[in-house]
Design a protein around this motif. Structure first.
Motif, PDB file in Angstrom:
ATOM      1  N   ILE A  93       0.825  -1.210   0.000  1.00 45.52           N
ATOM      2  CA  ILE A  93       0.000   0.000   0.000  1.00 45.52           C
ATOM      3  C   ILE A  93       0.860   1.262   0.000  1.00 45.52           C
ATOM      4  O   ILE A  93       0.530   2.248  -0.661  1.00 45.52           O
ATOM      5  N   ARG A  94       1.979   1.247   0.700  1.00 43.22           N
ATOM      6  CA  ARG A  94       2.804   2.452   0.778  1.00 43.22           C
ATOM      7  C   ARG A  94       3.778   2.572  -0.385  1.00 43.22           C
ATOM      8  O   ARG A  94       4.096   3.698  -0.796  1.00 43.22           O
ATOM      9  N   GLU A  95       4.278   1.463  -0.928  1.00 39.76           N
ATOM     10  CA  GLU A  95       5.339   1.564  -1.928  1.00 39.76           C
ATOM     11  C   GLU A  95       5.056   0.767  -3.200  1.00 39.76           C
ATOM     12  O   GLU A  95       4.885   1.327  -4.273  1.00 39.76           O
ATOM     13  N   LEU A  96       5.032  -0.555  -3.071  1.00 42.50           N
ATOM     14  CA  LEU A  96       5.046  -1.397  -4.266  1.00 42.50           C
ATOM     15  C   LEU A  96       3.775  -1.296  -5.095  1.00 42.50           C
ATOM     16  O   LEU A  96       3.824  -1.414  -6.322  1.00 42.50           O
ATOM     17  N   GLY A  97       2.634  -1.086  -4.442  1.00 46.09           N
ATOM     18  CA  GLY A  97       1.388  -0.965  -5.188  1.00 46.09           C
ATOM     19  C   GLY A  97       1.414   0.166  -6.205  1.00 46.09           C
ATOM     20  O   GLY A  97       1.275  -0.066  -7.413  1.00 46.09           O
ATOM     21  N   PRO A  98       1.595   1.403  -5.769  1.00 47.21           N
ATOM     22  CA  PRO A  98       1.630   2.514  -6.739  1.00 47.21           C
ATOM     23  C   PRO A  98       2.815   2.456  -7.692  1.00 47.21           C
ATOM     24  O   PRO A  98       2.674   2.791  -8.869  1.00 47.21           O
ATOM     25  N   VAL A  99       3.988   2.009  -7.212  1.00 48.01           N
ATOM     26  CA  VAL A  99       5.167   1.982  -8.075  1.00 48.01           C
ATOM     27  C   VAL A  99       5.018   0.935  -9.170  1.00 48.01           C
ATOM     28  O   VAL A  99       5.231   1.215 -10.366  1.00 48.01           O
ATOM     29  N   LEU A 100       4.655  -0.301  -8.807  1.00 56.83           N
ATOM     30  CA  LEU A 100       4.520  -1.357  -9.807  1.00 56.83           C
ATOM     31  C   LEU A 100       3.388  -1.065 -10.781  1.00 56.83           C
ATOM     32  O   LEU A 100       3.512  -1.332 -11.984  1.00 56.83           O
ATOM     33  N   THR A 101       2.298  -0.522 -10.278  1.00 55.44           N
ATOM     34  CA  THR A 101       1.190  -0.169 -11.177  1.00 55.44           C
ATOM     35  C   THR A 101       1.622   0.885 -12.184  1.00 55.44           C
ATOM     36  O   THR A 101       1.318   0.782 -13.378  1.00 55.44           O
ATOM     37  N   ALA A 102       2.334   1.899 -11.718  1.00 54.10           N
ATOM     38  CA  ALA A 102       2.806   2.949 -12.623  1.00 54.10           C
ATOM     39  C   ALA A 102       3.785   2.398 -13.651  1.00 54.10           C
ATOM     40  O   ALA A 102       3.723   2.771 -14.838  1.00 54.10           O
ATOM     41  N   VAL A 103       4.677   1.510 -13.229  1.00 55.87           N
ATOM     42  CA  VAL A 103       5.642   0.928 -14.165  1.00 55.87           C
ATOM     43  C   VAL A 103       4.939   0.084 -15.216  1.00 55.87           C
ATOM     44  O   VAL A 103       5.249   0.163 -16.418  1.00 55.87           O
ATOM     45  N   VAL A 104       3.976  -0.726 -14.788  1.00 59.38           N
ATOM     46  CA  VAL A 104       3.235  -1.573 -15.740  1.00 59.38           C
ATOM     47  C   VAL A 104       2.430  -0.719 -16.708  1.00 59.38           C
ATOM     48  O   VAL A 104       2.413  -0.977 -17.930  1.00 59.38           O
ATOM     49  N   ILE A 105       1.756   0.301 -16.196  1.00 59.20           N
ATOM     50  CA  ILE A 105       0.956   1.174 -17.063  1.00 59.20           C
ATOM     51  C   ILE A 105       1.854   1.929 -18.040  1.00 59.20           C
ATOM     52  O   ILE A 105       1.508   2.113 -19.218  1.00 59.20           O
TER      53      ILE A 105
END
Length: 258
Positions: A93-105
């Motif tokens: 929730i704090r790091e990997l969620g937004p970062v990985l989603t942004a990288v994939v998108i």
């Protein structure tokens, strides 16, 4: 060496200035023209709906790996896997969620946006829009940026859910942790500030990816080869800037108690 460094810095500053002018143009036309709602819906489908399966699968297995590695490591230290749910939830929730989603998108939808607008640029379709009295920023850039800003935070929420669920499966079937204990660890320490930490990041990453990809597309030159270079450059730039910006955002949000 100094000459090469100077040229590189000037090139970066020039691109930053042009991207800033594009954002200023977006704000100008957003306030003074009709919103292309049909284009916006189409881009929400392309950027958001079509990317759902990829982001969900990425986050699911990321949560499973976090739970497996964290459980084994904690078990070796303390004799049993404790606080696995807390580890998985905070990490996602704090790091990997937004970062990985942004990288994939950025790798999937961002590349498609750059290639589409870049192809229109090299085939003079953007000039044709000007001739027909339609501003390319109003017709192409604003719907795509709006779609990024709407869909990426939503995809981040789903990514977090799938990641926590993946950790839940591993905790039960691989680590022997009761489901009630795992879910108790998930909810015991997680607060609103922790959720907002990652949620705010998703908006900033969405704006970053949208700006870079749209700018790279609009500024494409040199035919089919130029489209390929712009697409590759957009994806690489987005990934690097996401990782760099993540550190500074974490420091700023933590300083404000978020």
């Amino acid at each position: 060496m100094f000459d090469a460094i100077g040229k590189m810095v000037i090139h970066w500053m020039t691109q930053l200035g042009e991207a800033t002018n594009m954002v200023r143009s977006v704000l100008y036309w957003l306030a003074r023209s009709r919103f292309e709602f049909k284009q916006f819906i189409e881009q929400c489908v392309v950027i958001g709906v079509d990317s759902f399966s990829v982001t969900a699968m990425t986050s699911l297995f990321t949560g499973m790996v976090l739970a497996l590695q964290g459980g084994n490591t904690i078990g070796n230290i303390f004799g049993e896997p404790i606080y696995v749910g807390t580890l998985v939830t905070f990490s996602l929730i704090r790091e990997l969620g937004p970062v990985l989603t942004a990288v994939v998108i950025a790798g999937r939808a961002g590349a498609a946006v750059t290639a589409h607008i870049g192809t229109m640029a090299v085939t003079e379709q953007l000039d044709a829009l000007h001739t027909l009295g339609t501003n390319p920023t109003q017709y192409l850039v604003i719907p795509r940026m709006s779609a990024f800003l709407l869909t990426m935070p939503i995809l981040t929420l789903f990514s977090n859910l799938f990641g926590v669920f993946g950790g839940y499966l591993v905790a039960i079937y691989a680590l022997g942790i009761p489901g009630e204990v795992y879910m108790g660890d998930v909810t015991a320490f997680m607060g609103v500030a922790d959720f907002m930490h990652g949620f705010l990041k998703s908006f900033i990453f969405a704006f970053l990816v949208a700006t870079v990809c749209c700018y790279k597309g609009v500024s494409t030159r040199g035919g089919a080869e130029g489209v390929g270079k712009s697409t590759t450059g957009a994806v690489v730039t987005c990934i690097v800037m996401i990782l760099v910006l993540d550190y500074f955002l974490t420091a700023i949000l933590t300083a404000f108690g978020i």
